[in-house]
Design a protein around this motif. Structure first.
Motif, PDB file in Angstrom:
ATOM      1  N   GLU A  92      29.946  48.101 -25.103  1.00 18.25           N
ATOM      2  CA  GLU A  92      29.834  46.729 -24.626  1.00 18.25           C
ATOM      3  C   GLU A  92      28.497  46.029 -24.832  1.00 18.25           C
ATOM      4  N   LYS A  93      27.387  46.759 -25.050  1.00 10.91           N
ATOM      5  CA  LYS A  93      26.075  46.105 -25.176  1.00 10.91           C
ATOM      6  C   LYS A  93      25.349  46.566 -26.432  1.00 10.91           C
ATOM      7  N   THR A 104      23.975  51.269 -23.993  1.00  6.47           N
ATOM      8  CA  THR A 104      25.044  50.439 -24.571  1.00  6.47           C
ATOM      9  C   THR A 104      26.193  50.204 -23.596  1.00  6.47           C
ATOM     10  N   TRP A 108      33.744  48.849 -25.126  1.00  4.87           N
ATOM     11  CA  TRP A 108      34.045  47.413 -25.098  1.00  4.87           C
ATOM     12  C   TRP A 108      35.520  47.270 -24.737  1.00  4.87           C
ATOM     13  N   GLY A 127      37.436  48.649 -28.179  1.00  2.25           N
ATOM     14  CA  GLY A 127      36.448  49.532 -28.784  1.00  2.25           C
ATOM     15  C   GLY A 127      36.947  50.935 -29.070  1.00  2.25           C
ATOM     16  N   LYS A 163      27.759  43.696 -29.487  1.00  2.00           N
ATOM     17  CA  LYS A 163      28.269  45.002 -29.058  1.00  2.00           C
ATOM     18  C   LYS A 163      27.510  46.092 -29.817  1.00  2.00           C
TER      19      LYS A 163
END
Length: 193
Positions: A92-93, A104, A108, A127, A163
């Motif tokens: 997600e990050k 991270t 996602w 993801g 992402k």
């Protein structure tokens, strides 16, 4: 004689108007074709990122995303892996700052589905890419394509920009929640456009 001259002038006038109309139609058609070509050229996007080793691994490589005609194609080329099967996910990050890759965040999952194998009937994370094999030399290539992603679009349930791609030491079992119990994060790259 006057009638012939008037008739001739009338033909010249009609011819001139027809030529102007034809020229205008050609210009309009040309503008439409140029605009269509510009749209097609803009429809293709490619971004490439280098993988960073994490969790004291030696994993390296790169990931390329190409968007064409509503599909995103991901190609990852990796080295330094242990022989065998590994999981790869989008997280997600786009933050690979921590030594273990946990900066991270989780997978996602913009549609709030359970973790599962990509395409599972009960839902899956956007993801949840899946597993791949590394050869005896630790090399692997991952090819994946979907119309459920986009590069920089306005749909937050599809946009992969912002992402991260994470490669795991282990195998995704496709059932353990929320991550598939794939083990340590051995490589990371943030998708920042």
């Amino acid at each position: 004689m006057k009638k012939i001259q008037l008739f001739a002038m009338g033909l010249i006038l009609v011819g001139a108007i027809s030529c102007k109309q034809a020229k205008k139609e050609v210009e309009t058609t040309t503008e439409e074709v140029v605009e269509e070509v510009k749209t097609e050229v803009m429809a293709s996007k490619t971004i490439t990122f280098a993988m960073e080793a994490k969790s004291d691994s030696n994993v390296a490589g790169d990931v390329t995303f190409t968007e064409e005609n509503g599909n995103v194609i991901m190609k990852a080329t990796l080295t330094g892996l242990t022989e065998g099967e590994h999981a790869i996910h989008i997280h997600e990050k786009a933050d690979c700052s921590s030594a273990d890759g946990k900066s991270t965040g989780g997978h996602w999952n913009p549609t709030f589905q359970p973790h599962a194998k990509w395409g599972a009937e009960g839902g899956y994370h956007k993801g949840d890419i899946g597993n791949f094999m590394a050869d005896a030399e630790g090399n692997a290539t991952v090819d994946f394509a979907t119309n459920e992603w986009c590069i920089g679009c306005d749909d937050e349930t599809k946009n992969i920009v912002g992402k991260a791609v994470i490669v795991h030491q282990g195998v995704d079992d496709f059932t353990s929640q929320p991550s598939g119990a794939a083990g340590a994060r051995v490589a990371c790259t943030g998708i920042i456009q």
